[in-house]
Design an enzyme around this catalytic site. Structure first.
Site, short mmCIF file in Angstrom:
data_model
loop_
_atom_site.label_atom_id
_atom_site.label_comp_id
_atom_site.label_asym_id
_atom_site.label_seq_id
_atom_site.Cartn_x
_atom_site.Cartn_y
_atom_site.Cartn_z
N GLU A 130 12.87 126.05 -22.29
CA GLU A 130 13.03 125.31 -23.58
C GLU A 130 12.72 123.85 -23.34
O GLU A 130 12.57 123.28 -22.49
CB GLU A 130 14.82 125.24 -23.72
CG GLU A 130 15.28 126.63 -23.90
CD GLU A 130 16.97 126.76 -23.80
OE1 GLU A 130 17.33 125.63 -24.26
OE2 GLU A 130 17.37 127.66 -23.33
N LYS B 109 13.50 120.06 -23.84
CA LYS B 109 14.47 119.21 -23.71
C LYS B 109 14.35 117.97 -24.86
O LYS B 109 13.76 117.12 -24.96
CB LYS B 109 14.52 118.34 -22.31
CG LYS B 109 15.64 117.68 -22.00
CD LYS B 109 15.76 117.25 -20.29
CE LYS B 109 16.97 116.56 -20.23
NZ LYS B 109 17.14 115.23 -20.59
N ASP C 181 15.39 114.95 -26.92
CA ASP C 181 15.81 113.60 -26.84
C ASP C 181 16.57 112.73 -27.66
O ASP C 181 16.44 112.14 -28.67
CB ASP C 181 14.71 112.57 -26.37
CG ASP C 181 15.01 111.66 -25.49
OD1 ASP C 181 16.22 111.60 -25.02
OD2 ASP C 181 14.38 110.67 -25.28
N TYR D 117 21.35 124.72 -28.17
CA TYR D 117 20.68 125.46 -27.19
C TYR D 117 21.38 126.12 -26.10
O TYR D 117 21.35 126.90 -25.11
CB TYR D 117 20.02 124.40 -26.00
CG TYR D 117 20.57 122.97 -25.79
CD1 TYR D 117 21.57 123.22 -24.83
CD2 TYR D 117 20.21 121.82 -26.46
CE1 TYR D 117 22.38 122.06 -24.50
CE2 TYR D 117 21.05 120.62 -26.05
CZ TYR D 117 22.15 120.77 -25.18
OH TYR D 117 22.82 119.72 -24.80
N LYS E 53 11.29 116.64 -15.97
CA LYS E 53 10.86 115.54 -17.02
C LYS E 53 9.30 115.46 -17.35
O LYS E 53 8.57 115.53 -16.18
CB LYS E 53 11.27 114.17 -16.62
CG LYS E 53 12.94 114.09 -16.41
CD LYS E 53 13.34 113.50 -17.49
CE LYS E 53 14.74 113.50 -17.94
NZ LYS E 53 15.53 112.22 -17.37
N CYS F 137 7.78 76.36 -35.76
CA CYS F 137 6.89 77.43 -36.31
C CYS F 137 5.44 77.42 -36.03
O CYS F 137 4.78 76.26 -36.41
CB CYS F 137 7.14 77.50 -37.73
SG CYS F 137 6.24 78.72 -38.72
N CYS G 63 3.76 76.57 -39.57
CA CYS G 63 4.07 75.23 -40.31
C CYS G 63 4.77 74.19 -39.48
O CYS G 63 5.14 72.90 -40.16
CB CYS G 63 4.80 75.51 -41.54
SG CYS G 63 6.52 75.89 -41.11
N CYS H 239 12.12 80.34 -38.87
CA CYS H 239 11.55 79.01 -39.23
C CYS H 239 12.28 78.98 -40.68
O CYS H 239 12.23 79.66 -41.46
CB CYS H 239 10.14 79.28 -39.79
SG CYS H 239 9.44 78.18 -40.71
N CYS I 75 6.68 77.33 -45.88
CA CYS I 75 5.89 78.03 -44.83
C CYS I 75 5.06 78.95 -45.13
O CYS I 75 5.39 79.92 -45.88
CB CYS I 75 6.75 78.56 -43.59
SG CYS I 75 6.27 79.39 -42.31
P1 AMP Z 1 20.25 114.17 -18.69
O1 AMP Z 1 20.98 113.41 -19.74
O2 AMP Z 1 18.77 113.47 -18.42
O3 AMP Z 1 21.32 114.30 -17.60
O4 AMP Z 1 19.93 115.74 -19.53
C1 AMP Z 1 20.86 116.39 -19.71
C2 AMP Z 1 20.96 116.28 -21.16
O5 AMP Z 1 19.82 117.00 -21.74
C3 AMP Z 1 22.06 117.43 -21.68
O6 AMP Z 1 23.37 116.77 -21.67
C4 AMP Z 1 21.68 117.71 -22.94
O7 AMP Z 1 22.32 116.72 -24.07
C5 AMP Z 1 20.25 117.28 -23.05
N1 AMP Z 1 19.20 118.63 -23.50
C6 AMP Z 1 18.24 118.52 -24.26
N2 AMP Z 1 17.77 119.62 -24.60
C7 AMP Z 1 18.12 120.58 -23.67
C8 AMP Z 1 18.20 122.04 -23.54
N3 AMP Z 1 17.29 122.50 -24.32
N4 AMP Z 1 19.25 122.69 -22.79
C9 AMP Z 1 20.16 121.80 -22.05
N5 AMP Z 1 20.39 120.51 -22.29
C10 AMP Z 1 19.50 120.05 -23.15
ZN ZN Z 2 7.14 78.08 -40.76
#
Ligand code: AMP
Ligand code: ZN
Length: 664
Positions: free
Chosen positions: A110, A112, A114, A221, A308, A402, A405, A420, A426
């Site tokens: 899957e 990951k 962010d 997930y 990662k 600045c 000016c 400024c 300015c």
């Molecule tokens: P880390 O914060 O680097 O320890 O990564 C773990 C976190 O990845 C988990 O707490 C999830 O919030 C996040 N995460 C994002 N996508 C997934 C996924 N597909 N499966 C499991 N965890 C995920």
């Molecule tokens: Zn200025």
């Protein structure tokens, strides 16, 4: 139909629209019609508190304010993930698994996501609670905020386990993030740094209405609980989709480490096409029985592993630090880099944010620096390669004056930025303000661009937006690249801006913290610039959604002599300084208290115009006929069932003409 049935009907309908829009990405109703239905539901719920439902779609708009978030212990702990960075890491992991498990092992791969992790608890198909990860054992109850995220189902579809937790990630897609930042820039505020931090910050906002305004999404997930009705991770994702959750389709079933690596390689490239940020891949043993046998270490499941993506990072030389002055006078230091390839683009500049940032990382001209590109548009410097620092290097001295000016910079307590203060002298600030004034969302002056504005200011032809209106064709013709035709367009464009409605003028004049939405609110409430100029802070904060910071900024703006003079000039030349008489005349209470249904096709006005007229005149547009309906405005080709229903309930049926008569 009883009131309760009516309310339930509307809730179900709105839920379905939500699902089509936010999960399937396939809207089946216009935003306008959605709002009408929502308003109708809100009206009924307000009149009938006995039918309250904590999971009604009407609660999506937020409004609940949480001062302190309650701590909640997770029934199932939220683990972290072990990380791997190479094929060897993955092979080691597989070896450890094979030691504990006999037979075949399959994996789900899957993405990951962010963002910020969240655990949602559902009971009998309804959202019970939403809790942040916290320390994994306990987190904060952020249910009120999470309910405003449209892709979080409040009620589930189809069959569902009686009680379970579902885990996911709250993300802020790039498009919405960039839009939020544009709006912040519009009102002279610092943009947010990246989508992840903004998403996680959003969860802990006290005002859920503010969360509702942020275009957050929830991607799921993992389902945790007992008697779940599936045997593998892959099936569980499908199950989650069926229940109405948003589960991205990228997941894939594989049987070897090589296939895992193929998945990683594919997404390392294609993740740039995704609407949200991802930082790797998560590989999970697919069979839940096997997962149970493998269990957990003290920190992470043995059956899952994160891989990662290589951080998109390069090192390059920082040639020079320069300083930009913004429209509000804020100074932004910029790193000018030796051009370098990063994530498919050539990077020449990076933002350094402010003096503290430079000091914290001890960034100096001539340094070799590491540059990273995350969700933000402008890459950032994350560290200095000290091993490569030239021997004669000196710490960076932040500018004190600045660069435009030469006025001494100011820095107020608690503000990371230098400013400024030369508001009226300015040139960059002057140019920036005029550029804002003419921009599309403000006065939308055709034939005049940002560069021409700079030319006009630098040539001494204008020093304020009010000066635009005295420009003649002869004035501008001598400018570089200005032909007869373009000079004419410019002057005509400026003339045409006198028709721009007051609410946009209010946005255009550049009061700090007054963006498009706030300008609309203020225009509607005060109706004229004079009334607004006379408002005190107390008056202002009593207006819905206007806070102390905006109020202070408004009062401050109108107390400046230079601004007063400017506004006077705008008025003299004929710029709209109040809500137009037409608009005022169109807003009456003539239809107050009436609930009106519109059906069919009309001759002189469109259906949407008709609905707007009803609302402008204090009436309520309703989508279905009930005994509460005051009128049915019947057009051509009206549905026979509506007509029949109106007749049985004895609702007055009027024609388009008769309706328009009423407004006379
Ligand atoms: P880390 O914060 O680097 O320890 O990564 C773990 C976190 O990845 C988990 O707490 C999830 O919030 C996040 N995460 C994002 N996508 C997934 C996924 N597909 N499966 C499991 N965890 C995920
Ligand atoms: Zn200025």
């Amino acid at each position: 139909m009883s009131i309760q049935q009516k309310i339930e009907g509307l809730r179900n309908e709105l839920r379905e629209h939500n699902y089509n829009y936010y999960i399937l990405d396939n809207p089946t109703i216009s935003d306008y019609d959605f709002d009408i239905q929502l308003k109708e539901l809100q009206g009924l719920e307000a009149a009938h508190p006995e039918f309250y439902d904590a999971n009604s779609p009407s609660l999506r708009v937020g409004g609940e304010v949480t001062k302190n978030f309650n701590t909640v212990v997770h029934e199932h702990r939220m683990y972290s993930l072990d990380n791997s960075y190479s094929k060897e890491d993955l092979l080691d992991w597989e070896k450890r698994i094979k030691k504990m498990i006999d037979g075949e092992v399959g994996y789900t791969c899957e993405l990951k996501y962010d963002g910020a992790s969240i655990s949602l608890t559902y009971e009998n198909g309804s959202l019970l609670r939403a809790v942040t990860r916290g320390d994994g054992t306990q987190g904060d109850d952020v249910t009120a905020n999470i309910k405003t995220i449209k892709s979080v189902p409040l009620k589930l579809k189809g069959n569902f386990p009686k009680k379970f937790d579902i885990r996911g990630e709250i993300v802020l897609p790039f498009e919405g993030f960039n839009k939020m930042n544009e709006e912040r820039l519009d009102i002279g505020e610092e943009p947010y740094r990246n989508p992840r931090n903004t998403a996680s910050g959003s969860l802990k906002l006290q005002d859920s209405a503010e969360v509702a305004r942020r275009p957050l999404e929830c991607l799921l997930y993992n389902i945790t609980g007992s008697n779940l009705g599936f045997d593998t991770q892959f099936e569980s994702l499908e199950k989650a989709r069926q229940m109405g959750f948003k589960v991205p389709n990228a997941s894939k079933l594989v049987t070897s480490v090589d296939e895992v690596l193929e998945f990683v390689e594919y997404w390392d490239v294609h993740r740039h096409d995704l609407p949200y940020e991802t930082d790797g891949v998560v590989i999970k043993v697919n069979d839940l029985q096997q997962q149970e046998e493998l269990g957990f270490t003290s920190k992470a499941p043995r059956w899952a592993m994160a891989f990662k993506f290589k951080a998109e990072q390069v090192s390059t030389r920082l040639n020079e630090i320069t300083y930009q002055v913004g429209r509000t006078g804020a100074i932004t230091p910029v790193a000018n880099l030796e051009p370098v390839e990063l994530a498919g683009t050539t990077v020449k500049r990076a933002s350094l944010h402010n003096a503290d940032q430079i000091e914290k990382l001890d960034i100096r001209e001539g340094d070799e620096v590491f540059v990273e590109k995350g969700g933000e548009i402008i890459p950032k410097i994350i560290a200095v390669d000290l091993s490569k620092r030239p021997v004669n290097s000196k710490p960076t001295q932040y500018i004190t004056h600045c660069p435009e000016c030469d006025t001494e910079l100011e820095r107020t307590e608690g503000d990371a930025k230098h400013y400024c203060p030369n508001y009226n002298g300015c040139s960059v600030q002057i140019i920036g303000r005029i550029q804002h004034y003419i921009s599309r969302k403000a006065m939308d002056i055709e034939g005049l661009g940002g560069e021409t504005v700079a030319l006009l200011v630098n040539e001494g032809l204008i020093s304020n937006y009010s000066d635009l209106y005295t420009l003649t064709k002869e004035d501008v013709l001598p400018l570089e690249r200005m032909a007869e035709k373009s000079a004419e367009n410019l002057v005509n464009g400026i003339e045409a801006s006198k028709q721009i409605p007051f609410e946009r003028v209010l946005f255009a004049i550049g009061i700090r913290f007054v963006g498009e939405t706030v300008a609309k609110k203020l225009a509607k409430h005060y109706k004229s610039i004079d009334a607004l100029a006379n408002a005190t802070i107390e008056d202002l904060v009593s207006v819905d959604e206007i806070g102390g910071r905006i109020a202070e900024s408004v009062v401050d703006f109108f107390s400046s002599e230079a601004n007063k003079l400017n506004l006077k000039k705008l008025r003299t030349v004929g710029v709209q300084m109040e809500i137009s008489a037409e608009k005022l005349a169109n807003q009456t209470d003539l239809l107050k208290g009436l609930s009106i249904v519109v059906s069919g096709v009309f001759e002189t006005v469109s259906r949407n115009e008709l609905k707007k007229m009803i609302e402008d005149n204090g009436g309520k547009v309703s989508s279905s006929i009930s005994s509460k309906t005051s009128y049915l405005v019947a057009g051509d080709k009206m549905g026979p069932s509506k007509l029949a229903k109106a007749e049985t309930l004895g609702v007055a049926i009027i024609s388009e003409q008769e309706f328009l008569e009423k407004l006379k």
